[in-house]
Design an enzyme around this catalytic site. Structure first.
Site, PDB file in Angstrom:
ATOM      1  N   HIS A 152       4.741 -11.971   1.150  1.00  0.00           N
ATOM      2  CA  HIS A 152       4.061 -11.611   2.403  1.00  0.00           C
ATOM      3  C   HIS A 152       3.380 -10.247   2.267  1.00  0.00           C
ATOM      4  O   HIS A 152       2.195 -10.090   2.583  1.00  0.00           O
ATOM      5  CB  HIS A 152       5.095 -11.588   3.527  1.00  0.00           C
ATOM      6  CG  HIS A 152       4.556 -11.229   4.874  1.00  0.00           C
ATOM      7  ND1 HIS A 152       4.518 -12.113   5.929  1.00  0.00           N
ATOM      8  CD2 HIS A 152       4.049 -10.060   5.366  1.00  0.00           C
ATOM      9  CE1 HIS A 152       4.005 -11.518   6.991  1.00  0.00           C
ATOM     10  NE2 HIS A 152       3.719 -10.265   6.673  1.00  0.00           N
ATOM     11  N   GLU A 153       4.122  -9.267   1.787  1.00  0.00           N
ATOM     12  CA  GLU A 153       3.571  -7.918   1.696  1.00  0.00           C
ATOM     13  C   GLU A 153       2.505  -7.818   0.610  1.00  0.00           C
ATOM     14  O   GLU A 153       1.559  -7.032   0.736  1.00  0.00           O
ATOM     15  CB  GLU A 153       4.693  -6.906   1.448  1.00  0.00           C
ATOM     16  CG  GLU A 153       5.829  -6.933   2.469  1.00  0.00           C
ATOM     17  CD  GLU A 153       5.376  -6.817   3.917  1.00  0.00           C
ATOM     18  OE1 GLU A 153       4.278  -6.287   4.164  1.00  0.00           O
ATOM     19  OE2 GLU A 153       6.124  -7.260   4.810  1.00  0.00           O
ATOM     20  N   HIS A 156      -0.779  -8.715   2.040  1.00  0.00           N
ATOM     21  CA  HIS A 156      -1.358  -7.558   2.733  1.00  0.00           C
ATOM     22  C   HIS A 156      -1.999  -6.592   1.735  1.00  0.00           C
ATOM     23  O   HIS A 156      -3.082  -6.052   1.993  1.00  0.00           O
ATOM     24  CB  HIS A 156      -0.284  -6.813   3.522  1.00  0.00           C
ATOM     25  CG  HIS A 156       0.183  -7.536   4.743  1.00  0.00           C
ATOM     26  ND1 HIS A 156      -0.675  -8.164   5.615  1.00  0.00           N
ATOM     27  CD2 HIS A 156       1.436  -7.705   5.262  1.00  0.00           C
ATOM     28  CE1 HIS A 156       0.019  -8.710   6.608  1.00  0.00           C
ATOM     29  NE2 HIS A 156       1.299  -8.448   6.411  1.00  0.00           N
TER      30      HIS A 156
END
Length: 253
Positions: A152-153, A156
């Protein structure tokens, strides 16, 4: 900054005070620690100072164990997770000093920018464009939870490098949250069923999970007034951002 939310509604942040190291390392080992644990559990001959010292030392041991486990999980995932290793390769191609678009002779990914620490907020991780990725060691349930969180990160981080995201812009923030929740694997059937049981909807369950988590994350943006605004922004960018699976050809997990 991204906030990887795990819950239907985000509880207030805990007030977490980091414990002090024990006065003597021997006091948290072997027979001495066993004796202190027994005394604490029974209360026999236990003074108030001894009680407080034991609670501090117990918390210290727990946090040290969580930290060690988090880094072990992280190292394993960085080596063996197809999703994470692919994202790292794509990020390396976008990083400063790596103009070689064919992926050859890239500078190594800086793993030191992924750290484990205690988080008072109820989130499993976060991304900061200047500082890197934080894994919340006290919120990670297992190795596979860390894999989803790190993936997820990394989405980003990819978005930030490719499009220079303004994280205070609600639409840009929402778009990256939609992509991160969709591409990381945190909304796949198995994960959602484990979280929600039979409340998980097989039809459109993935989309509902992505939208729910994106709304919760946007609500944490300092420029977001309330849930209604977060929902409005997520809905406005939904079609284009959900269908954008770059750098994957499709939703992989």
């Amino acid at each position: 900054m991204s906030k990887n939310a795990d819950l239907e509604a985000i509880p207030a942040a805990e007030e977490i005070k980091k414990p002090n190291p024990p006065k003597e390392e021997a006091s948290i080992k072997g027979f001495t620690w066993w004796r202190r644990t027994l005394q604490y559990n029974t209360g026999l001959g236990l003074s108030e100072d001894e009680k407080l010292n034991y609670e501090n030392d117990y918390k210290y041991i727990l946090e040290r164990k969580q930290c060690k486990q988090c880094y072990e999980y992280k190292d394993w995932i960085l080596k063996y997770s197809p999703t994470v290793t692919f994202m790292i390769q794509q990020i390396a191609k976008l990083s400063d000093g790596n103009p070689n678009i064919d992926g050859k002779n890239l500078k190594p990914f800086d793993e030191s920018k992924i750290i484990c620490d205690i988080c008072p907020e109820w989130k499993s991780g976060g991304f900061h464009p200047d500082l890197g990725i934080l894994i919340c060691q006290n919120r990670i349930r297992n190795k596979w939870h860390l894999e989803d969180t790190l993936a997820h990160e990394l989405v980003h981080q990819f978005d930030n490098l490719k499009w220079k995201v303004n994280w205070l812009n609600l639409k840009q923030h929402a778009c990256s949250e939609i992509r991160a929740s969709s591409l990381s694997g945190e909304c796949r059937f198995g994960q959602e069923f484990a979280r929600r049981g039979f409340g998980f909807k097989i039809a459109n369950g993935h989309q509902e999970c992505v939208k729910r988590r994106a709304i919760l994350s946007v609500m944490g943006n300092p420029n977001c007034k309330d849930r209604a605004e977060a929902e409005l922004v997520v809905n406005e960018v939904w079609d284009s951002c959900f269908n954008d699976t770059r750098p994957f050809e499709e939703i992989y997990r």
